[in-house]
Write a protein that holds these residues in place. Sequence first.
Motif, PDB file in Angstrom:
ATOM      1  N   MET A  11       0.829  -1.161  -0.177  1.00 21.14           N
ATOM      2  CA  MET A  11      -0.003  -0.046   0.143  1.00 21.14           C
ATOM      3  C   MET A  11       0.788   1.262   0.005  1.00 21.14           C
ATOM      4  N   LYS A  12       0.619   2.095  -0.908  1.00 28.75           N
ATOM      5  CA  LYS A  12       1.267   3.269  -1.052  1.00 28.75           C
ATOM      6  C   LYS A  12       0.302   4.380  -0.217  1.00 28.75           C
ATOM      7  N   THR A  13       0.700   5.533  -0.703  1.00 28.09           N
ATOM      8  CA  THR A  13      -0.037   6.654  -0.145  1.00 28.09           C
ATOM      9  C   THR A  13      -1.464   6.994  -0.456  1.00 28.09           C
ATOM     10  N   PHE A  14      -2.469   7.340   0.344  1.00 33.15           N
ATOM     11  CA  PHE A  14      -3.758   7.628   0.118  1.00 33.15           C
ATOM     12  C   PHE A  14      -3.971   9.202  -0.418  1.00 33.15           C
ATOM     13  N   SER A  53      -5.866   9.480 -12.143  1.00 30.66           N
ATOM     14  CA  SER A  53      -6.792  10.452 -11.419  1.00 30.66           C
ATOM     15  C   SER A  53      -7.816  11.142 -12.153  1.00 30.66           C
ATOM     16  N   SER A  76     -12.785  16.723  -7.155  1.00 27.60           N
ATOM     17  CA  SER A  76     -14.034  16.348  -8.019  1.00 27.60           C
ATOM     18  C   SER A  76     -15.279  16.667  -7.127  1.00 27.60           C
ATOM     19  N   SER A  77     -15.586  16.500  -5.681  1.00 31.38           N
ATOM     20  CA  SER A  77     -16.729  16.851  -5.225  1.00 31.38           C
ATOM     21  C   SER A  77     -16.974  18.292  -5.162  1.00 31.38           C
ATOM     22  N   LEU A 132     -10.714   8.591 -12.635  1.00 30.22           N
ATOM     23  CA  LEU A 132     -11.198   8.329 -11.534  1.00 30.22           C
ATOM     24  C   LEU A 132     -12.248   9.607 -11.215  1.00 30.22           C
ATOM     25  N   ALA A 133     -11.715  10.803 -11.462  1.00 34.39           N
ATOM     26  CA  ALA A 133     -12.522  12.030 -11.143  1.00 34.39           C
ATOM     27  C   ALA A 133     -13.892  11.733 -12.085  1.00 34.39           C
ATOM     28  N   PHE A 177     -22.754  12.237  -8.990  1.00 36.88           N
ATOM     29  CA  PHE A 177     -23.282  13.529  -9.330  1.00 36.88           C
ATOM     30  C   PHE A 177     -24.280  13.460 -10.623  1.00 36.88           C
ATOM     31  N   LEU A 221      -5.065   3.583  -7.964  1.00 35.79           N
ATOM     32  CA  LEU A 221      -4.358   4.941  -7.701  1.00 35.79           C
ATOM     33  C   LEU A 221      -3.440   4.671  -6.348  1.00 35.79           C
ATOM     34  N   VAL A 222      -4.229   3.826  -5.343  1.00 38.26           N
ATOM     35  CA  VAL A 222      -3.381   3.814  -4.078  1.00 38.26           C
ATOM     36  C   VAL A 222      -2.395   2.470  -4.187  1.00 38.26           C
ATOM     37  N   THR A 223      -2.629   1.520  -4.979  1.00 37.96           N
ATOM     38  CA  THR A 223      -1.688   0.432  -5.056  1.00 37.96           C
ATOM     39  C   THR A 223      -0.567   0.622  -6.284  1.00 37.96           C
ATOM     40  N   HIS A 224      -0.998   1.550  -7.255  1.00 40.01           N
ATOM     41  CA  HIS A 224      -0.235   1.656  -8.410  1.00 40.01           C
ATOM     42  C   HIS A 224       0.054   0.407  -8.906  1.00 40.01           C
ATOM     43  N   PHE A 230     -16.172   8.988 -10.647  1.00 42.83           N
ATOM     44  CA  PHE A 230     -16.768   9.416  -9.510  1.00 42.83           C
ATOM     45  C   PHE A 230     -17.847  10.557  -9.617  1.00 42.83           C
ATOM     46  N   LEU A 231     -17.633  11.685 -10.584  1.00 48.65           N
ATOM     47  CA  LEU A 231     -18.650  12.554 -10.888  1.00 48.65           C
ATOM     48  C   LEU A 231     -19.703  11.843 -11.458  1.00 48.65           C
ATOM     49  N   VAL A 268      -7.926  13.844  -5.551  1.00 46.75           N
ATOM     50  CA  VAL A 268      -8.974  13.685  -6.615  1.00 46.75           C
ATOM     51  C   VAL A 268     -10.299  13.657  -5.918  1.00 46.75           C
ATOM     52  N   LEU A 269     -10.670  13.031  -4.860  1.00 43.98           N
ATOM     53  CA  LEU A 269     -11.996  13.065  -4.546  1.00 43.98           C
ATOM     54  C   LEU A 269     -12.509  14.472  -3.851  1.00 43.98           C
ATOM     55  N   PRO A 293      -2.898  11.145  -3.005  1.00 40.25           N
ATOM     56  CA  PRO A 293      -3.483  11.418  -4.338  1.00 40.25           C
ATOM     57  C   PRO A 293      -5.092  11.129  -4.645  1.00 40.25           C
ATOM     58  N   LEU A 294      -5.436  10.107  -3.766  1.00 37.21           N
ATOM     59  CA  LEU A 294      -6.818   9.662  -3.920  1.00 37.21           C
ATOM     60  C   LEU A 294      -7.737  10.545  -3.129  1.00 37.21           C
TER      61      LEU A 294
END
Lengths: 141, 152
Positions: A1-4, B121, A14-15, B124-125, B133, B38-41, B128-129, A10-11, A6-7
Motif C-alpha cells: 500500500m502506498k499513500t492515500f 486520477s 471532484s466533489s 477516477l474523477a 453527481f 491509484l492507491v496501489t499503483h 466518481f462524478l 482527486v475526491l 492522491p486519492l
Amino acid sequence: MKTFLPLAIVLVLSSGYGVWYRTSRGRIKGKSGAMALISSADIDGSSFGSRVTLLQFSSAFCSPCRATRALLTDITADMADVVHIDLDAEGHLELVRRLDIRSTPTTLILDGNQVEVGRAVGAPKRDQVTKAIAAVAAVHN
Amino acid sequence: MAIINQAGAVAPSGVKLIDARGPRFGAAITTFVLALALVTHSVVVIAFQLVVFAIGAFSGPAKTPYAFAYKKFVKPRLSGDVPTEDVRPPKFAQLVGFGFALVATVAGLLGATTLFSVAVSFCLAAAFLNAAFNFCLGCEIYLLATRAFKRA
C-alpha cells in the motif's frame, strides 16, 4: 500500500466540481447587454416564435438532451406564440461559436426580436422554463 | 406550437435505449477499482479496468461485467419505472475512459509513475462524478472538442 494522498486530492477536487455542477446545471440565467443576433438562416430557415423561441442545442453523446427536448416540446405544445427549436450543435458550429455554446444541452430563451434574454446550461426545470416564458413580454411592432 | 426537430443526428429513429441506472452503477464500481489502482499503483488493476472500458466502448456499456452484476443482483431488487437513456452517451464516456486507462497502463508498464497517477486520477474523477453527481461527460467535453478541432 502506498499513500492515500492522491486519492484524497482527486475526491476532494471532484466533489467540489460536482457540487458546482449540480447547482449550476439547468438553472436559467438572465442575460442583458451584449446581444447576438440570430437570423432565420442560422436555424436553417425555420420560423421563430412570435413572442418566445426556446433554442436548444443538442449533441449525440448527451443523455439530458433527450429529456430536455421532451420537456420543452411538452411545455410549448399548447402555446401558439412560443416555438421550440432543437438544433444539432455539431451541425451548426459557426452559430455555436458565435453564441459561445460550450456544452449540451444549452437552451437559449429568445424574445420576439430574437434577442437572447436568458439561457440554461443543462436540463432545465419545468417551473423555471414556464416562469421564464411568462416573463417575456410580447413585442408590439 | 410548432415543434421543429432538426437535430437529425441527435435523435434518429431507432436509437438504442438502455436502463439508465446500469451505467451509473457501473461507474460506482469503476470508481472503486480506479481508487484501488491509484492507491496501489497496480498495473494489473488498471489493465483489468482497461478491458472493462474496452468492452463498454466497443460492445456497449450494457455488455460489461459491471452491467452483468447490475442485471443479476441489483435490478431484481429495484421497483418502479425503468428510466431509460440513449446508449451513445455512456458508450462515449467508456471510450474516453478507455483512452485514459490505456495511457495509464502503458505508463505503468514503462514505470512512468507520475503519468500513471495523472491518467488514473482523471479517469477516477470522471467515474466518481458520474456515480455521485450523474455527471454527463459527453455533454461537457464533446462539443468543446468539436469546437476546437473541427472547422465550421
